[in-house]
Write an enzyme that holds these catalytic residues in place. Structure first.
Site, PDB file in Angstrom:
ATOM      1  N   HIS A  10       0.777  -1.102   0.373  1.00  0.00           N
ATOM      2  CA  HIS A  10       0.249   0.360  -0.207  1.00  0.00           C
ATOM      3  C   HIS A  10       0.671   1.219   0.211  1.00  0.00           C
ATOM      4  O   HIS A  10       1.764   1.518   0.685  1.00  0.00           O
ATOM      5  CB  HIS A  10      -0.933   0.189   1.449  1.00  0.00           C
ATOM      6  N   ARG A  11       1.087   1.748  -1.455  1.00  0.00           N
ATOM      7  CA  ARG A  11       1.681   3.445  -1.913  1.00  0.00           C
ATOM      8  C   ARG A  11       2.969   2.951  -1.141  1.00  0.00           C
ATOM      9  O   ARG A  11       3.853   3.563  -1.407  1.00  0.00           O
ATOM     10  CB  ARG A  11       1.292   4.049  -0.239  1.00  0.00           C
ATOM     11  N   GLU A  37       0.039  -0.741  -4.683  1.00  0.00           N
ATOM     12  CA  GLU A  37      -1.071   0.156  -4.963  1.00  0.00           C
ATOM     13  C   GLU A  37      -0.055   1.645  -5.339  1.00  0.00           C
ATOM     14  O   GLU A  37       0.530   2.155  -3.681  1.00  0.00           O
ATOM     15  CB  GLU A  37      -2.017   0.247  -3.311  1.00  0.00           C
ATOM     16  N   ASP A  39      -1.403   6.483  -5.631  1.00  0.00           N
ATOM     17  CA  ASP A  39      -2.143   7.399  -5.506  1.00  0.00           C
ATOM     18  C   ASP A  39      -2.137   8.320  -6.532  1.00  0.00           C
ATOM     19  O   ASP A  39      -1.294   8.847  -6.857  1.00  0.00           O
ATOM     20  CB  ASP A  39      -2.673   7.393  -3.866  1.00  0.00           C
ATOM     21  N   HIS A  52      -0.454  10.781  -2.141  1.00  0.00           N
ATOM     22  CA  HIS A  52      -1.785  10.826  -1.737  1.00  0.00           C
ATOM     23  C   HIS A  52      -2.189  12.219  -1.327  1.00  0.00           C
ATOM     24  O   HIS A  52      -3.831  12.258  -1.909  1.00  0.00           O
ATOM     25  CB  HIS A  52      -1.744   9.975  -0.364  1.00  0.00           C
ATOM     26  N   GLU A 114      -4.948   4.466  -7.655  1.00  0.00           N
ATOM     27  CA  GLU A 114      -5.702   4.980  -7.030  1.00  0.00           C
ATOM     28  C   GLU A 114      -6.021   6.189  -7.932  1.00  0.00           C
ATOM     29  O   GLU A 114      -5.125   6.965  -7.441  1.00  0.00           O
ATOM     30  CB  GLU A 114      -5.816   4.897  -6.112  1.00  0.00           C
ATOM     31  N   LYS A 116      -6.973   9.320  -7.296  1.00  0.00           N
ATOM     32  CA  LYS A 116      -6.994  10.380  -5.606  1.00  0.00           C
ATOM     33  C   LYS A 116      -8.105  11.862  -6.221  1.00  0.00           C
ATOM     34  O   LYS A 116      -7.346  12.726  -6.375  1.00  0.00           O
ATOM     35  CB  LYS A 116      -5.994  10.849  -5.203  1.00  0.00           C
ATOM     36  N   ASP A 234       0.614  -1.746   4.175  1.00  0.00           N
ATOM     37  CA  ASP A 234       1.744  -1.066   4.806  1.00  0.00           C
ATOM     38  C   ASP A 234       3.052  -2.126   5.149  1.00  0.00           C
ATOM     39  O   ASP A 234       4.474  -1.582   5.008  1.00  0.00           O
ATOM     40  CB  ASP A 234       2.206  -0.148   5.799  1.00  0.00           C
TER      41      ASP A 234
END
Ligand code: G3P
Ligand code: MG
Length: 242
Positions: A10-11, A37, A39, A52, A114, A116, A234
């Site tokens: 995640h990120r 993943e 953003d 993000h 994603e 944003k 994470d």
């Protein structure tokens, strides 16, 4: 959760590296994460950038909205020191840079992009992302997700090849209808949805459920009797051995 559950960073590995930087993405590939993943937002001069927040203060040493700063200006800021001094050379990456790097890997790393745009309506965000994915021939390797339903609808109107996923919180009772109307292929949900009766229904209806953001062993194990197919975390290193 089947024993084939996949792990998305995640990120990037944002628990150990500054989120949404090349350092965090590269570290994820080094440990063999199934996916990353990230953003995406748009700079003042129309470039797709990976960050993000709508503003840059939290994760860089700059000030202002992404939408008000050119790529050149954004690149001047340090996107790593806020996390640790070792990362002072990290910069806000562009989507193009991340995807070009993904193409150099020796395995198929899935990229969950994603959009944003739930707060700021970036002009042509959908078209730009779809165009880039096709230009780089990565339509079998990318998933586009968003909380913004208009955006998912728009993606379907311009492209039906790239997988899309509806992002949502909690357990919305009408989520299966929404997913059907938006023509998404997957649901990106919280653990509570995967654990619900509706979550089971969603899975029976053929929607993969990818669960965000699972950061403890306790939460990971709470998904054992669910149909979650992906865990976004994470700390992917904690779960890759399961
Ligand atoms: O895509 C899953 C997750 O990233 C959504 O929330 O705020 O971390 O982008 P956020
Ligand atoms: Mg995200």
């Amino acid at each position: 959760m089947s024993n084939k559950v996949e792990i998305f960073a995640h990120r990037g590995i944002s628990g150990l590296y500054p989120e949404n930087t090349m350092a965090a993405f590269k570290a994820a590939a080094e440990i063999g994460a199934h996916g990353i993943e990230l953003d995406v937002q748009i700079s003042q001069d129309g470039e797709l950038v990976i960050i993000h927040d709508e503003r840059i203060e939290r994760t860089t040493n700059g000030v202002g909205y992404v939408k008000d700063l050119t790529l050149n200006r954004l690149k001047q800021y340090d996107a790593g020191s806020w996390f640790h001094v070792d990362f002072q050379n990290e910069r806000i990456p562009t989507l193009n840079e991340v995807l070009e790097w993904v193409k150099t890997l020796s395995y198929k790393l899935i990229v969950n992009i994603e959009l944003k745009n739930d707060r700021i309506k970036y002009e042509n965000l959908e078209e730009k992302v779809v165009r880039l994915i096709h230009e780089l021939n990565l339509d079998q390797q990318c998933i586009i997700s968003s909380f913004n339903r208009d955006s998912l609808k728009k993606i379907y109107e311009i492209d039906q090849k790239i997988e899309t996923a509806l992002l949502f919180q909690g357990v919305p009772t009408d989520v299966l209808n929404i997913a059907k109307n938006l023509h998404v292929q997957a649901l990106h949900c919280e653990a509570v949805f995967a654990q619900s009766i509706l979550g089971r229904k969603a899975s029976l209806a053929g929607y993969p459920m990818r669960v965000y953001t699972i950061n403890t062993l306790e939460d990971f194990h709470s998904l054992e009797n669910t149909c979650a197919s992906v865990v976004m975390t994470d700390f992917p290193q904690m779960f890759l051995s399961f």
